[in-house]
Design an enzyme around this catalytic site. Structure first.
Site, PDB file in Angstrom:
ATOM      1  N   GLU A  42       0.933  -1.045   0.148  1.00 44.65           N
ATOM      2  CA  GLU A  42      -0.023  -0.105  -0.153  1.00 44.65           C
ATOM      3  C   GLU A  42       0.839   1.271  -0.067  1.00 44.65           C
ATOM      4  O   GLU A  42       0.428   2.337  -0.641  1.00 44.65           O
ATOM      5  CB  GLU A  42      -0.848   0.170   1.087  1.00 44.65           C
ATOM      6  CG  GLU A  42      -1.883  -0.941   1.212  1.00 44.65           C
ATOM      7  CD  GLU A  42      -2.967  -0.720  -0.117  1.00 44.65           C
ATOM      8  OE1 GLU A  42      -3.040   0.234  -0.854  1.00 44.65           O
ATOM      9  OE2 GLU A  42      -3.835  -1.795  -0.290  1.00 44.65           O
ATOM     10  N   TYR A 125      -6.119   7.184   3.555  1.00 34.82           N
ATOM     11  CA  TYR A 125      -6.365   6.078   2.593  1.00 34.82           C
ATOM     12  C   TYR A 125      -5.852   4.742   3.175  1.00 34.82           C
ATOM     13  O   TYR A 125      -6.307   3.841   3.101  1.00 34.82           O
ATOM     14  CB  TYR A 125      -5.838   6.286   1.179  1.00 34.82           C
ATOM     15  CG  TYR A 125      -5.617   5.114   0.164  1.00 34.82           C
ATOM     16  CD1 TYR A 125      -6.768   4.745  -0.286  1.00 34.82           C
ATOM     17  CD2 TYR A 125      -4.500   4.421   0.309  1.00 34.82           C
ATOM     18  CE1 TYR A 125      -6.632   3.331  -1.010  1.00 34.82           C
ATOM     19  CE2 TYR A 125      -4.139   3.134  -0.255  1.00 34.82           C
ATOM     20  CZ  TYR A 125      -5.406   2.596  -0.806  1.00 34.82           C
ATOM     21  OH  TYR A 125      -5.310   1.310  -1.315  1.00 34.82           O
ATOM     22  N   ASP A 143      -9.355   6.186  -2.851  1.00 25.81           N
ATOM     23  CA  ASP A 143      -8.064   6.525  -3.762  1.00 25.81           C
ATOM     24  C   ASP A 143      -8.335   7.251  -4.863  1.00 25.81           C
ATOM     25  O   ASP A 143      -9.797   7.536  -5.259  1.00 25.81           O
ATOM     26  CB  ASP A 143      -7.112   5.339  -3.916  1.00 25.81           C
ATOM     27  CG  ASP A 143      -7.846   4.462  -4.865  1.00 25.81           C
ATOM     28  OD1 ASP A 143      -9.111   4.401  -4.919  1.00 25.81           O
ATOM     29  OD2 ASP A 143      -7.054   3.519  -5.496  1.00 25.81           O
TER      30      ASP A 143
END
Length: 353
Positions: A42, A125, A143
């Site tokens: 991520e 996020y 996102d």
DNA sequence: AATGCGGGGCT
DNA sequence: AGCCCAGCATT
């Protein structure tokens, strides 16, 4: 229940079940996601495509199989492995975060969205993504993909970033009360493969029947964005300097700011002034016979273009500036950003070395 | 809320 | 040449 099965969430989840994509960081079958892999991926995926990330991810988990291994690494090793991926603050925060996980959380990522959010490099996020994917919490990562899907499904025509909050609210409201990890990845997958920025593939989209943007006729125009400013161009002269042992002079950039902590060749200021207005301090520090290498190296950063003239020369024995003399064969062990790789290639190609 | 921060792969 | 991207930190 027709009304339920036709909800956007169920349509997307059904589509996801039939269109599973395989990534090395994604759990398959019934196995639990690896929290270290999810976190690492991520961070890498922030503003970066899966195709770009994949080789870096595989290299990282090979070098450092666990968060403990990463925490034990030297920052310079991490920067070197990150070279070319960009946004180097991510690498510095990654390393800092790994140390905190080991030292303060006993090597385990906290199962708490707020604690995740407090860690370096983890914003709204990423905290939501880890919460949903690793821990199956009711969290909605938003996102660029999710923003685009929401803008089109709901025909939100006002421009970003004005409507960012509205898109986040829409995303949260459409999250089902089940399969939080799958749903988070499903919306992003849909945005990455079907509801793409240019020429969306509406004909094969599972949400075609309920998409207001599609019904309105121009989903490809959504989301709208406020106009961007033109990028200024900066100029600099940069120096490929060797000594009589055929070593190259390099130095480390400051830890903060542009290309922070990465290695560089010495250069003049990166100025909006054109080449002929630049100060030439390097011409007077004990170098004989600087020669300009023909042509220039161009590079574009997030917020400006850069054009550099490259000079080459051999330093005399008394040259005294702060940095490292690096053997030619050791250059590839250094953490150079892409710009510096371009400059090195330009110089070494010209010099046939 | 605005700005700084990479780089690559599209069109 | 411009667009976009699995955003975050700082101010």
């Amino acid at each position: 229940m027709v009304a339920t099965s036709l909800s956007p969430a169920n349509l997307i989840l059904d589509w996801f079940d039939l269109n599973q994509r395989s990534f090395p960081w994604r759990a398959t079958g019934g196995e639990n996601p690896n929290s270290y892999w999810v976190w690492l991926s991520e961070i890498m995926l922030q503003q970066t495509n899966t195709t770009t990330v994949q080789p870096y991810f595989l290299d990282f988990i090979k070098r450092w199989p666990t968060v403990n291994d990463l925490a034990s690494a030297k920052l310079d090793q991490v920067l070197h492995a990150w070279q070319g991926l960009g946004y180097y603050a991510r690498a510095r925060n990654l390393h800092k975060c790994a140390k905190i996980i080991v030292e303060e959380f006993n090597g385990e990522f906290p199962d708490d969205e707020k604690k995740l959010l407090s860690l370096p490099g983890i914003g709204p996020y990423t905290a939501a993504a880890i919460s949903a994917i690793v821990f199956e919490f009711n969290a909605t990562p938003v996102d660029g993909n999710v923003e685009r899907v929401m803008a089109r499904l709901n025909n939100v025509t006002k421009p970003l970033p004005l409507v960012k909050g509205e898109l986040i609210a829409l995303a949260k409201n459409s999250t089902p009360q089940k399969r939080f990890g799958d749903y988070a990845q499903a919306v992003m997958d849909l945005g990455a493969t079907v509801c793409v920025p240019k020429k969306p593939k509406c004909s094969i989209c599972p949400c075609k029947s309920i998409c207001i943007g599609f019904k309105a006729g121009n989903p490809e125009k959504l989301p709208q964005r406020s106009p961007k400013k033109a990028l200024p161009t900066r100029y600099a002269k940069i120096y490929f300097m060797r000594n009589h042992q055929n070593q190259v002079f390099i130095r480390r950039r400051e830890e903060k700011g542009l290309l922070g902590g990465m290695m560089e060749l010495p250069s003049t200021e990166w100025s909006v002034q054109h080449f002929d207005k630049l100060e030439e301090s390097f011409l007077s520090i004990g170098i004989v016979n600087w020669k300009q290498i023909p042509n220039s190296v161009k590079h574009t950063f997030t917020h400006f273009h850069l054009e550099m003239q490259v000079y080459e020369g051999v330093a005399d024995e008394n040259t005294d500036i702060s940095g490292i003399w690096c053997n030619l064969e050791d250059l590839d062990k250094q953490a150079f950003p892409s710009l510096m790789k371009k400059v090195l290639k330009h110089a070494m190609s010209y010099l046939k070395i």
